[in-house]
Scaffold this motif. Sequence first.
Motif, PDB file in Angstrom:
ATOM      1  N   VAL A  89       0.875  -1.160   0.000  1.00 42.64           N
ATOM      2  CA  VAL A  89       0.000   0.000   0.000  1.00 42.64           C
ATOM      3  C   VAL A  89       0.917   1.215   0.000  1.00 42.64           C
ATOM      4  N   SER A  90       0.663   2.148  -0.899  1.00 47.24           N
ATOM      5  CA  SER A  90       1.539   3.304  -1.057  1.00 47.24           C
ATOM      6  C   SER A  90       0.748   4.602  -0.934  1.00 47.24           C
ATOM      7  N   VAL A  91       1.367   5.595  -0.291  1.00 45.03           N
ATOM      8  CA  VAL A  91       0.816   6.949  -0.218  1.00 45.03           C
ATOM      9  C   VAL A  91       1.991   7.919  -0.208  1.00 45.03           C
ATOM     10  N   ASN A  92       1.994   8.853  -1.139  1.00 47.33           N
ATOM     11  CA  ASN A  92       3.029   9.893  -1.219  1.00 47.33           C
ATOM     12  C   ASN A  92       4.443   9.333  -1.198  1.00 47.33           C
ATOM     13  N   GLY A  93       4.671   8.223  -1.874  1.00 42.75           N
ATOM     14  CA  GLY A  93       6.013   7.654  -1.954  1.00 42.75           C
ATOM     15  C   GLY A  93       6.391   6.729  -0.816  1.00 42.75           C
ATOM     16  N   ALA A  94       5.565   6.612   0.213  1.00 39.77           N
ATOM     17  CA  ALA A  94       5.827   5.695   1.328  1.00 39.77           C
ATOM     18  C   ALA A  94       5.066   4.400   1.075  1.00 39.77           C
ATOM     19  N   HIS A  95       5.720   3.280   1.360  1.00 44.93           N
ATOM     20  CA  HIS A  95       5.122   1.975   1.104  1.00 44.93           C
ATOM     21  C   HIS A  95       5.090   1.138   2.372  1.00 44.93           C
ATOM     22  N   THR A  96       4.069   0.312   2.518  1.00 49.19           N
ATOM     23  CA  THR A  96       4.029  -0.659   3.602  1.00 49.19           C
ATOM     24  C   THR A  96       4.935  -1.828   3.239  1.00 49.19           C
ATOM     25  N   HIS A  97       5.103  -2.721   4.191  1.00 46.66           N
ATOM     26  CA  HIS A  97       5.773  -3.975   3.885  1.00 46.66           C
ATOM     27  C   HIS A  97       4.879  -4.745   2.918  1.00 46.66           C
ATOM     28  N   PRO A  98       5.437  -5.591   2.074  1.00 48.44           N
ATOM     29  CA  PRO A  98       4.625  -6.285   1.077  1.00 48.44           C
ATOM     30  C   PRO A  98       3.674  -7.322   1.694  1.00 48.44           C
ATOM     31  N   PHE A  99       2.489  -7.387   1.112  1.00 49.81           N
ATOM     32  CA  PHE A  99       1.506  -8.408   1.447  1.00 49.81           C
ATOM     33  C   PHE A  99       1.555  -9.445   0.328  1.00 49.81           C
ATOM     34  N   PRO A 100       1.503 -10.739   0.656  1.00 45.71           N
ATOM     35  CA  PRO A 100       1.545 -11.746  -0.397  1.00 45.71           C
ATOM     36  C   PRO A 100       0.269 -11.776  -1.243  1.00 45.71           C
ATOM     37  N   ASP A 101      -0.830 -11.307  -0.676  1.00 46.49           N
ATOM     38  CA  ASP A 101      -2.127 -11.356  -1.352  1.00 46.49           C
ATOM     39  C   ASP A 101      -2.564  -9.950  -1.774  1.00 46.49           C
ATOM     40  N   ARG A 102      -2.819  -9.764  -3.055  1.00 44.92           N
ATOM     41  CA  ARG A 102      -3.231  -8.452  -3.558  1.00 44.92           C
ATOM     42  C   ARG A 102      -4.563  -8.001  -2.947  1.00 44.92           C
ATOM     43  N   LYS A 103      -5.498  -8.924  -2.777  1.00 46.05           N
ATOM     44  CA  LYS A 103      -6.810  -8.579  -2.209  1.00 46.05           C
ATOM     45  C   LYS A 103      -6.663  -8.007  -0.801  1.00 46.05           C
ATOM     46  N   ALA A 104      -5.764  -8.558  -0.005  1.00 43.64           N
ATOM     47  CA  ALA A 104      -5.525  -8.045   1.351  1.00 43.64           C
ATOM     48  C   ALA A 104      -4.992  -6.611   1.293  1.00 43.64           C
TER      49      ALA A 104
END
Length: 65
Positions: free
Chosen positions: A31-46
């Motif tokens: 999940v990204s906002v203004n260039g900051a990203h969360t750690h990756p989730f294996p499932d796109r739906k999540a």
Amino acid sequence: MMAGYCSGRHSPAVEGRRRYVVVPRADGWCVSVNGAHTHPFPDRKAAERIATTLQQQADRLEGRR
């Protein structure tokens, strides 16, 4: 609060509305906002569910919905 990392050295200043989007990464979907990203989730739906929830919360804080 979003835990994660920035894709560039500095995040751009917030201009107008925050926009949460889902972006592909090597390890999954972030999940990204203004260039900051969360750690990756294996499932796109999540990742999409979390982005939608965060967007709704941001909109309510800004008085948009």
